[in-house]
Design a protein around this motif. Sequence first.
Motif, PDB file in Angstrom:
ATOM      1  N   GLU A  20       2.773   9.324  -6.561  1.00  0.00           N
ATOM      2  CA  GLU A  20       1.834   8.384  -6.008  1.00  0.00           C
ATOM      3  C   GLU A  20       2.668   6.864  -6.153  1.00  0.00           C
ATOM      4  O   GLU A  20       1.889   5.971  -5.405  1.00  0.00           O
ATOM      5  CB  GLU A  20       0.837   8.198  -7.078  1.00  0.00           C
ATOM      6  CG  GLU A  20      -0.282   9.533  -7.027  1.00  0.00           C
ATOM      7  CD  GLU A  20      -1.316   9.576  -8.131  1.00  0.00           C
ATOM      8  OE1 GLU A  20      -1.301   8.797  -9.185  1.00  0.00           O
ATOM      9  OE2 GLU A  20      -2.303  10.263  -7.921  1.00  0.00           O
ATOM     10  N   TRP A  21       3.425   6.873  -6.727  1.00  0.00           N
ATOM     11  CA  TRP A  21       4.169   5.283  -6.790  1.00  0.00           C
ATOM     12  C   TRP A  21       5.554   5.156  -5.878  1.00  0.00           C
ATOM     13  O   TRP A  21       6.018   4.040  -5.972  1.00  0.00           O
ATOM     14  CB  TRP A  21       4.375   5.073  -8.307  1.00  0.00           C
ATOM     15  CG  TRP A  21       5.174   6.221  -8.908  1.00  0.00           C
ATOM     16  CD1 TRP A  21       4.648   7.266  -9.747  1.00  0.00           C
ATOM     17  CD2 TRP A  21       6.607   6.344  -9.122  1.00  0.00           C
ATOM     18  NE1 TRP A  21       5.536   8.035 -10.136  1.00  0.00           N
ATOM     19  CE2 TRP A  21       6.807   7.672  -9.753  1.00  0.00           C
ATOM     20  CE3 TRP A  21       7.674   5.693  -8.638  1.00  0.00           C
ATOM     21  CZ2 TRP A  21       7.885   8.248  -9.853  1.00  0.00           C
ATOM     22  CZ3 TRP A  21       8.953   6.249  -8.686  1.00  0.00           C
ATOM     23  CH2 TRP A  21       9.153   7.465  -9.553  1.00  0.00           C
ATOM     24  N   PHE A  64       8.834   1.061  -3.915  1.00  0.00           N
ATOM     25  CA  PHE A  64       7.892   1.416  -5.336  1.00  0.00           C
ATOM     26  C   PHE A  64       6.941   0.699  -5.786  1.00  0.00           C
ATOM     27  O   PHE A  64       7.008  -0.579  -5.468  1.00  0.00           O
ATOM     28  CB  PHE A  64       9.247   1.265  -6.342  1.00  0.00           C
ATOM     29  CG  PHE A  64      10.398   2.000  -6.067  1.00  0.00           C
ATOM     30  CD1 PHE A  64      10.676   3.331  -6.842  1.00  0.00           C
ATOM     31  CD2 PHE A  64      11.583   1.531  -5.387  1.00  0.00           C
ATOM     32  CE1 PHE A  64      11.643   4.114  -6.510  1.00  0.00           C
ATOM     33  CE2 PHE A  64      12.928   2.183  -5.224  1.00  0.00           C
ATOM     34  CZ  PHE A  64      12.746   3.467  -5.876  1.00  0.00           C
ATOM     35  N   ARG A  65       5.831   1.193  -6.078  1.00  0.00           N
ATOM     36  CA  ARG A  65       4.540   0.298  -6.501  1.00  0.00           C
ATOM     37  C   ARG A  65       5.023  -0.012  -8.021  1.00  0.00           C
ATOM     38  O   ARG A  65       5.323   0.955  -8.829  1.00  0.00           O
ATOM     39  CB  ARG A  65       3.495   1.430  -6.594  1.00  0.00           C
ATOM     40  CG  ARG A  65       2.184   0.656  -6.674  1.00  0.00           C
ATOM     41  CD  ARG A  65       1.095   1.393  -6.749  1.00  0.00           C
ATOM     42  NE  ARG A  65       1.135   2.376  -7.903  1.00  0.00           N
ATOM     43  CZ  ARG A  65       0.513   3.707  -7.777  1.00  0.00           C
ATOM     44  NH1 ARG A  65      -0.424   4.094  -6.931  1.00  0.00           N
ATOM     45  NH2 ARG A  65       0.651   4.422  -9.071  1.00  0.00           N
ATOM     46  N   LEU A  66       4.736  -1.219  -8.302  1.00  0.00           N
ATOM     47  CA  LEU A  66       4.903  -1.764  -9.287  1.00  0.00           C
ATOM     48  C   LEU A  66       3.738  -2.135 -10.281  1.00  0.00           C
ATOM     49  O   LEU A  66       3.638  -2.161 -11.337  1.00  0.00           O
ATOM     50  CB  LEU A  66       5.649  -3.359  -9.358  1.00  0.00           C
ATOM     51  CG  LEU A  66       6.938  -3.210  -8.698  1.00  0.00           C
ATOM     52  CD1 LEU A  66       7.464  -4.625  -8.629  1.00  0.00           C
ATOM     53  CD2 LEU A  66       8.091  -2.349  -9.249  1.00  0.00           C
ATOM     54  N   ARG A  75       0.787  -1.099   0.058  1.00  0.00           N
ATOM     55  CA  ARG A  75      -0.027   0.130   0.040  1.00  0.00           C
ATOM     56  C   ARG A  75       0.886   1.190  -0.124  1.00  0.00           C
ATOM     57  O   ARG A  75       1.897   1.330   0.438  1.00  0.00           O
ATOM     58  CB  ARG A  75      -0.899  -0.126   1.301  1.00  0.00           C
ATOM     59  CG  ARG A  75      -2.023  -1.240   1.196  1.00  0.00           C
ATOM     60  CD  ARG A  75      -2.753  -1.183  -0.022  1.00  0.00           C
ATOM     61  NE  ARG A  75      -3.716  -2.485  -0.106  1.00  0.00           N
ATOM     62  CZ  ARG A  75      -4.499  -2.426  -0.935  1.00  0.00           C
ATOM     63  NH1 ARG A  75      -4.184  -2.226  -2.433  1.00  0.00           N
ATOM     64  NH2 ARG A  75      -5.242  -3.818  -0.948  1.00  0.00           N
ATOM     65  N   MET A  76       0.163   2.446  -0.490  1.00  0.00           N
ATOM     66  CA  MET A  76       0.886   3.636  -0.450  1.00  0.00           C
ATOM     67  C   MET A  76      -0.112   4.622   0.150  1.00  0.00           C
ATOM     68  O   MET A  76      -1.314   4.310   0.197  1.00  0.00           O
ATOM     69  CB  MET A  76       1.200   3.992  -1.783  1.00  0.00           C
ATOM     70  CG  MET A  76       2.137   3.179  -2.633  1.00  0.00           C
ATOM     71  SD  MET A  76       3.946   3.695  -2.259  1.00  0.00           S
ATOM     72  CE  MET A  76       4.737   2.493  -3.252  1.00  0.00           C
ATOM     73  N   HIS A  77       0.603   5.721   0.793  1.00  0.00           N
ATOM     74  CA  HIS A  77      -0.195   6.901   1.354  1.00  0.00           C
ATOM     75  C   HIS A  77      -0.748   7.688   0.065  1.00  0.00           C
ATOM     76  O   HIS A  77      -0.294   7.522  -0.971  1.00  0.00           O
ATOM     77  CB  HIS A  77       0.506   7.483   2.160  1.00  0.00           C
ATOM     78  CG  HIS A  77       0.388   7.500   3.682  1.00  0.00           C
ATOM     79  ND1 HIS A  77      -0.780   7.270   4.182  1.00  0.00           N
ATOM     80  CD2 HIS A  77       1.196   7.231   4.709  1.00  0.00           C
ATOM     81  CE1 HIS A  77      -0.880   7.005   5.459  1.00  0.00           C
ATOM     82  NE2 HIS A  77       0.438   6.957   5.861  1.00  0.00           N
ATOM     83  N   PRO A  78      -1.886   8.551   0.400  1.00  0.00           N
ATOM     84  CA  PRO A  78      -2.064   9.408  -0.628  1.00  0.00           C
ATOM     85  C   PRO A  78      -0.980  10.399  -1.079  1.00  0.00           C
ATOM     86  O   PRO A  78      -0.030  10.743  -0.241  1.00  0.00           O
ATOM     87  CB  PRO A  78      -3.249  10.256  -0.225  1.00  0.00           C
ATOM     88  CG  PRO A  78      -3.694   9.387   1.060  1.00  0.00           C
ATOM     89  CD  PRO A  78      -2.495   8.598   1.691  1.00  0.00           C
TER      90      PRO A  78
END
Length: 705
Positions: free
Chosen positions: A89-90, A121-123, A61-64
Amino acid sequence: MHSSASNPLYRLGSRNLSVYSLLAVFTLWPYLALANGTAGQLGTGQSDFGGVGIMQTPTARMHPLGEMSVSFSRTEPYRRYNVFFQPTEWFEGGFRYVEVENRRGGELFDRNLDKGFDAKFRLLEETRYWPQFAVGARDIGGTTLFGAEYFVASKRWYDFDFSAGFGWGYLGNAGDITSPLGWLSDRFDERSSSSGSDGGEFNTGQFFSGPAAFFGGIEYQTPWNPLVLQLEYEGNDYANEPQNNNQTQESRFNAGARLAISDNTELHAGWQRGNTAMAGITFNLNLAGLSQVKDDPRPIALGAEPQADWAAVSQVLNDNAGIQVERISRQGDSITVTAQPERFRSLAQSEGRANRILHAQADANIDSFRFDWQERGLPLRTSVHNREHFVQAATSSDLEYTHRYGIYAQASLKNSAGETLYEAPSQRFSWQLSPQIDQNFGGPDGFLYRLKAVLNAEYQTDPNGWFSGSLAWTLLDNLDNYEYIADSDLPRVRTFIGEYLSESSFGVEHLQYTRTAKLSDNVYAMGYGGLLEMMYAGVGTELLYRPFDAPWALGADVNWVRQRAFDQRFDLRDYSTWTGHLNAYIETGIEDVLAKVSVGRYLAGDVGATLDFSREFESGVRIGAWGTWTDAGDDFGEGSFDKGLYLAIPLDAFFTFSSRDRATLRWQPLTRDGGARLNRQYELYDLTQERQMGRYWEEYNRMWR
């Protein structure tokens, strides 16, 4: 204003940071973020290590965007202090300090503190059928005592959020499986036991290598919305803890809960290792959404009575539109205002208010209003408004289209004289007395501060030249805790900071004359001389090539400086040097990121480069990080290279009055002599910010505020 590594913190962090600003940050923190804060929401909690996770384990998960989280947790024998950011965002990044309670820090310090940097890092974003995937690393620089890498996936199902992954290093000490990447290369079979012992080095030889372990967890949003329950299975068995500090583990399952006590604050607690309690607290602040209701004077009515003369108009432009007028002139059917913005961050807002004032004053033959914006006598850009279209748009929002797309913006050109209606005095004097605080946290000697009273004064000789100075009187400090522990053969160009701060409670922080000039349509120049900063006196010059509304600029500065005496008066020490840099600024077009690259000679005579990345949100908050690498090599000492983070927050976000000023918080883990830069009071890139249109068109609606 762009803030970068060119303004080093010395040992004590941000200079000229008003104590009122700090009080605003920490007192108003719970109320400043938008009402839909993330506290107590599923999948948004901070792990014990900081960063979005469960307890000991991360999630995908990521924060806003723009979220900043400051958290503390304690699980014996570890206390963790974490600061994490969501600049895109990523990408999630941050740093922490782990205090090991049952180990001494060494010969000089009782506290055992280990610092670490993290990145995630969001993939792949979550879809109806696919989970969210992320890859990350913990403690990626320095001693890497708690270093770990991981892949993790998260999927939401109604009020449950599931996560599962596998990790190496600290997250994989249980060794459930042999190296998953061993088939790619023998490098991944064994994990290096060595680390960047000097601190600050990136030990890439450890990345994703050695045995790995599985981890995962579940979060459940209870019917009582502020409460989230947690259960996780961690990959660490605590049998290979750093510093031979192994702990007894009775279970790899941990249970916990998060409880929101406000939109931006939550408490967390748990039972870990089957035998140890955990407790912590998290504060969240959305930097991208910072705002405050304003109590500025209302824009004057379109039908307001005219002023007695144009001098009175200038005063109203200052009071209501927030601009410092240099000249008001008339040429044909146009009124031109040459001015410097002083209050509103948006020029659209200043222009909208000024249009109303000029409309009330100008006779019927005037068809357009022109604003020649400048800073410190440097022409930057021009906006031209059609008077009739503005009045129509101010009367009916349905007619805004004609006015908006009729605004003419261009680079400022040389003006013909026209008829001067008003001209401001060329000589002006101003002063301000205020409390300020210097601070630094994160060094081996803990949190250092100096509360001081500062008298700032400026005498403007003409629009392009001014004397400026500041006197500082220390009111309260804990600088006795400062210790010089650097092991370096470089000249002591910064590590004398303790002597400067302890020699005298009263000093001249700077006293100089500065002059600017525009050499051609796109070339700006500045020269300066005097007591340039707390530690150095000298002379210097800067050139900047900045095409109008271009995403890039090039500059150079050259300075000859000599070290000042410790009492911060007018005597000088023997050390002198040349220092200067070639600078490139690039608006990357990626996530509003500004990249600055500086190559040149530093104060200690070392040669190298500084790389600075920063992002400014629509709120005006700028977050950035920088690193400096030079040929100092082993002479740099612990830390290996200079680096730091900074956060520039507009005061506009905290107070009910508008302001273009900012408070800057900085974190620099160690002060060393390598990579040290002159702390110049003014920089041309900052002074010419309005050379770029920026968000002018997106901020058009501010025209009516």
